[in-house]
Design a protein around this motif. Structure first.
Motif, PDB file in Angstrom:
ATOM      1  N   GLU A  37       0.815  -1.213   0.000  1.00 18.98           N
ATOM      2  CA  GLU A  37       0.000   0.000   0.000  1.00 18.98           C
ATOM      3  C   GLU A  37       0.851   1.266   0.000  1.00 18.98           C
ATOM      4  N   SER A  38       2.087   1.172   0.506  1.00 18.01           N
ATOM      5  CA  SER A  38       2.965   2.345   0.533  1.00 18.01           C
ATOM      6  C   SER A  38       3.889   2.397  -0.678  1.00 18.01           C
ATOM      7  N   LEU A  39       3.656   1.510  -1.642  1.00 21.85           N
ATOM      8  CA  LEU A  39       4.491   1.442  -2.842  1.00 21.85           C
ATOM      9  C   LEU A  39       3.758   2.090  -4.009  1.00 21.85           C
ATOM     10  N   VAL A  40       4.369   3.102  -4.604  1.00 22.44           N
ATOM     11  CA  VAL A  40       3.784   3.789  -5.753  1.00 22.44           C
ATOM     12  C   VAL A  40       4.511   3.325  -7.008  1.00 22.44           C
ATOM     13  N   LEU A  41       3.772   2.704  -7.927  1.00 19.56           N
ATOM     14  CA  LEU A  41       4.351   2.241  -9.186  1.00 19.56           C
ATOM     15  C   LEU A  41       3.436   2.640 -10.333  1.00 19.56           C
ATOM     16  N   ALA A  42       3.978   2.591 -11.532  1.00 24.26           N
ATOM     17  CA  ALA A  42       3.224   3.018 -12.709  1.00 24.26           C
ATOM     18  C   ALA A  42       2.094   2.042 -13.027  1.00 24.26           C
ATOM     19  N   GLY A  43       0.944   2.601 -13.410  1.00 19.13           N
ATOM     20  CA  GLY A  43      -0.164   1.792 -13.900  1.00 19.13           C
ATOM     21  C   GLY A  43      -0.531   0.656 -12.972  1.00 19.13           C
ATOM     22  N   ASP A  44      -0.656  -0.543 -13.559  1.00 20.94           N
ATOM     23  CA  ASP A  44      -1.047  -1.714 -12.772  1.00 20.94           C
ATOM     24  C   ASP A  44       0.143  -2.611 -12.452  1.00 20.94           C
ATOM     25  N   ASP A  94      16.519   1.979 -13.412  1.00 20.58           N
ATOM     26  CA  ASP A  94      17.512   2.827 -12.761  1.00 20.58           C
ATOM     27  C   ASP A  94      17.386   2.753 -11.240  1.00 20.58           C
ATOM     28  N   PRO A  95      18.473   3.020 -10.513  1.00 21.25           N
ATOM     29  CA  PRO A  95      18.418   3.009  -9.045  1.00 21.25           C
ATOM     30  C   PRO A  95      17.395   4.022  -8.521  1.00 21.25           C
ATOM     31  N   GLY A  96      16.792   3.679  -7.382  1.00 19.34           N
ATOM     32  CA  GLY A  96      15.917   4.625  -6.701  1.00 19.34           C
ATOM     33  C   GLY A  96      14.486   4.648  -7.172  1.00 19.34           C
ATOM     34  N   ASN A  97      14.071   3.649  -7.966  1.00 15.59           N
ATOM     35  CA  ASN A  97      12.721   3.671  -8.523  1.00 15.59           C
ATOM     36  C   ASN A  97      11.809   2.572  -7.983  1.00 15.59           C
ATOM     37  N   GLY A  98      12.159   1.991  -6.827  1.00 18.26           N
ATOM     38  CA  GLY A  98      11.217   1.129  -6.134  1.00 18.26           C
ATOM     39  C   GLY A  98      11.482  -0.361  -6.174  1.00 18.26           C
ATOM     40  N   LYS A  99      12.586  -0.801  -6.785  1.00 17.98           N
ATOM     41  CA  LYS A  99      12.833  -2.240  -6.878  1.00 17.98           C
ATOM     42  C   LYS A  99      13.014  -2.866  -5.493  1.00 17.98           C
ATOM     43  N   SER A 130       1.418  11.221  -6.370  1.00 18.04           N
ATOM     44  CA  SER A 130       0.946  10.229  -5.394  1.00 18.04           C
ATOM     45  C   SER A 130       1.999   9.968  -4.330  1.00 18.04           C
ATOM     46  N   TYR A 131       3.256   9.864  -4.760  1.00 18.81           N
ATOM     47  CA  TYR A 131       4.330   9.592  -3.807  1.00 18.81           C
ATOM     48  C   TYR A 131       4.479  10.745  -2.813  1.00 18.81           C
ATOM     49  N   LEU A 132       4.458  11.981  -3.301  1.00 15.67           N
ATOM     50  CA  LEU A 132       4.622  13.138  -2.420  1.00 15.67           C
ATOM     51  C   LEU A 132       3.480  13.223  -1.408  1.00 15.67           C
ATOM     52  N   ARG A 133       2.263  12.929  -1.846  1.00 15.21           N
ATOM     53  CA  ARG A 133       1.131  12.915  -0.916  1.00 15.21           C
ATOM     54  C   ARG A 133       1.325  11.823   0.140  1.00 15.21           C
ATOM     55  N   LEU A 134       1.665  10.621  -0.325  1.00  9.83           N
ATOM     56  CA  LEU A 134       1.781   9.473   0.570  1.00  9.83           C
ATOM     57  C   LEU A 134       2.911   9.666   1.575  1.00  9.83           C
ATOM     58  N   PHE A 135       4.050  10.175   1.100  1.00  8.36           N
ATOM     59  CA  PHE A 135       5.212  10.321   1.974  1.00  8.36           C
ATOM     60  C   PHE A 135       4.979  11.395   3.036  1.00  8.36           C
ATOM     61  N   THR A 136       4.352  12.503   2.658  1.00  6.37           N
ATOM     62  CA  THR A 136       4.196  13.607   3.616  1.00  6.37           C
ATOM     63  C   THR A 136       2.977  13.461   4.518  1.00  6.37           C
ATOM     64  N   GLU A 137       2.045  12.563   4.179  1.00  8.26           N
ATOM     65  CA  GLU A 137       0.865  12.432   5.039  1.00  8.26           C
ATOM     66  C   GLU A 137       1.212  11.816   6.387  1.00  8.26           C
TER      67      GLU A 137
END
Length: 414
Positions: free
Chosen positions: A160-167, A202-207, A323-330
């Motif tokens: 739920e805390s993971l933001v990824l593209a599309g599905d 690339d590094p830093g993209n959620g792997k 989405s990430y900025l909302r999720l991280f700062t909430e």
């Protein structure tokens, strides 16, 4: 013949006769005992973790080496004869290390009063290994270590805390869930029940975040491999060690971090053989990560029997950044929550990875606090975005990787 004499005789035998010589010597000089190989279970670890009486038999002699790893001293037994007590039974454990064509081979053999007593202990160790869920072991410098820090991180990581593209998130979850639920179907049709996924980008993209979320959601024991190289053992011996532990722990998650640097011309063939499963790899979910997939050997990356699916982790698009900025700062103090301002900040962060977005929030927070907390937090982020943007432009670009125009979660051809 004493135990020490048996060990000396065995170690002086030709390589292809070592096991036979040991079995014959034990049966000749200890006729009331039975001997068997360890069947791939880790008897020494079982004894340590369960505080069982386990000690060397001094008259047999023991060959050990002390080495240091991450500031701590560790002891490894190369040759030895140990006494092990479990329940009402007493066993003896023989450790032999010999040099083979792929480096050192370390084998253990179990001696008990009856074949049934040996079978009971082996079954108990195997069951214990299967039930030891939630633990995280890391392999580095030729050693397995329990990582409480990584375990805690895994337990706190949710899809739920993971933001990824599309599905993409749903496809990964569905892939693994379907595989876990299909064990009986695989077995009924004689298909090896194993699975391999490779996460590229690339590094830093959620792997890494995705791997931790997978480990948490599916409650699998995690074996996390960071390196096959070390000073006191060959790559081949370490790879054999890794897959032996994975088979003991199945069903489990085997993570091969940074495949593009983990696999070398020296260890490539041995790794491919282990993944192809001359021994059974049933129940092993292997996930490899790669920052530079163009460096991967096609025999590894483009062979479905090794890695069945590939998933690409691209840099986040506008909607994912918002989405990430909302999720991280909430999760932060109300004064630091972006809410509707997340869209404004997302607009000026094109090309940012998730790691850079996190750095933007943290550095912006420090700037906002040191500035007396005047004005909107979003304005502090907008100012920091300009600074970070300059830094990103001055960094060497990551190895280019352009996603081909096809669905990467489809099986590759041989």
């Amino acid at each position: 013949m004493t135990r020490r004499e048996i060990l000396n005789t065995v170690l002086n035998a030709p390589p292809d006769a070592i096991v036979r010589t040991l079995f014959e010597a034990v049966r000749t000089h200890f006729p009331d005992w039975h001997i068997a190989e360890d069947y791939g279970v880790d008897l020494e670890r079982f004894a340590r973790k369960n505080d069982l009486p386990f000690s060397p038999i001094e008259e047999a002699g023991i060959d050990q080496q002390i080495f240091h790893y991450r500031g701590k001293a560790h002891t490894e037994t190369f040759q030895g004869w140990h006494l092990l007590e479990w329940g009402s039974e007493t066993y003896e454990l023989v450790v032999l290390t010999t040099r083979g064509s792929h480096g050192k081979n370390r084998d253990t053999f179990l001696i008990g009063r009856t074949a049934e007593a040996i079978a009971r202990l082996v079954e108990a160790v195997a069951e214990w290994a299967r039930e030891d869920r939630g633990s995280v072991l890391t392999f580095e410098e030729g050693c397995w270590k329990t990582s409480e820090e990584l375990r805690e991180t895994v337990q706190s990581t949710r899809f739920e805390s993971l933001v990824l593209a599309g599905d993409l998130k749903e496809r990964i979850r569905g892939d693994i869930s379907s595989w876990l639920e299909a064990k009986e179907t695989y077995e009924r049709f004689g298909i090896p029940w194993k699975r391999g996924l490779i996460l590229v980008g690339d590094p830093g993209n959620g792997k890494t975040h995705a791997v931790k979320a997978i480990a948490n959601e599916f409650d699998l024991k995690v074996l996390y491999v960071r390196s096959f190289s070390c000073e006191h053992a060959s790559d081949q011996a370490n790879i054999a060690n890794v897959f032996k532990r994975a088979r003991e722990s199945a069903p489990c998650l085997l993570v091969l971090e940074d495949l593009d640097t983990l696999v070398t011309p020296k260890n490539r063939s041995f790794l491919l053989n282990e993944m192809d499963g001359f021994a059974s790899n049933a129940g092993i979910l292997t996930i490899g990560t790669a920052n530079s997939p163009e460096k991967l050997d096609p025999a590894l990356a483009d062979r479905p029997s090794r890695f069945d699916r590939r998933y690409v982790f691209d840099r986040p698009a506008l909607s994912e950044r918002e989405s990430y900025l909302r999720l991280f700062t909430e999760r932060l103090d109300p004064a630091l929550r972006l809410d509707d301002a997340a869209a404004e900040v997302a607009l000026v962060t094109e090309g940012y990875s998730f790691a850079y977005l996190k750095e933007l929030v943290l550095s912006g927070m420090m700037a906002w606090i040191s500035g007396g907390r005047d004005g909107r937090f979003a304005d502090a982020l907008l100012a920091q975005a300009e600074t970070l943007g300059i830094q990103m432009k001055n960094e060497p670009p990551p190895a280019a990787y352009v996603s081909p125009r096809r669905d990467y979660d489809e099986d590759d051809d041989d």
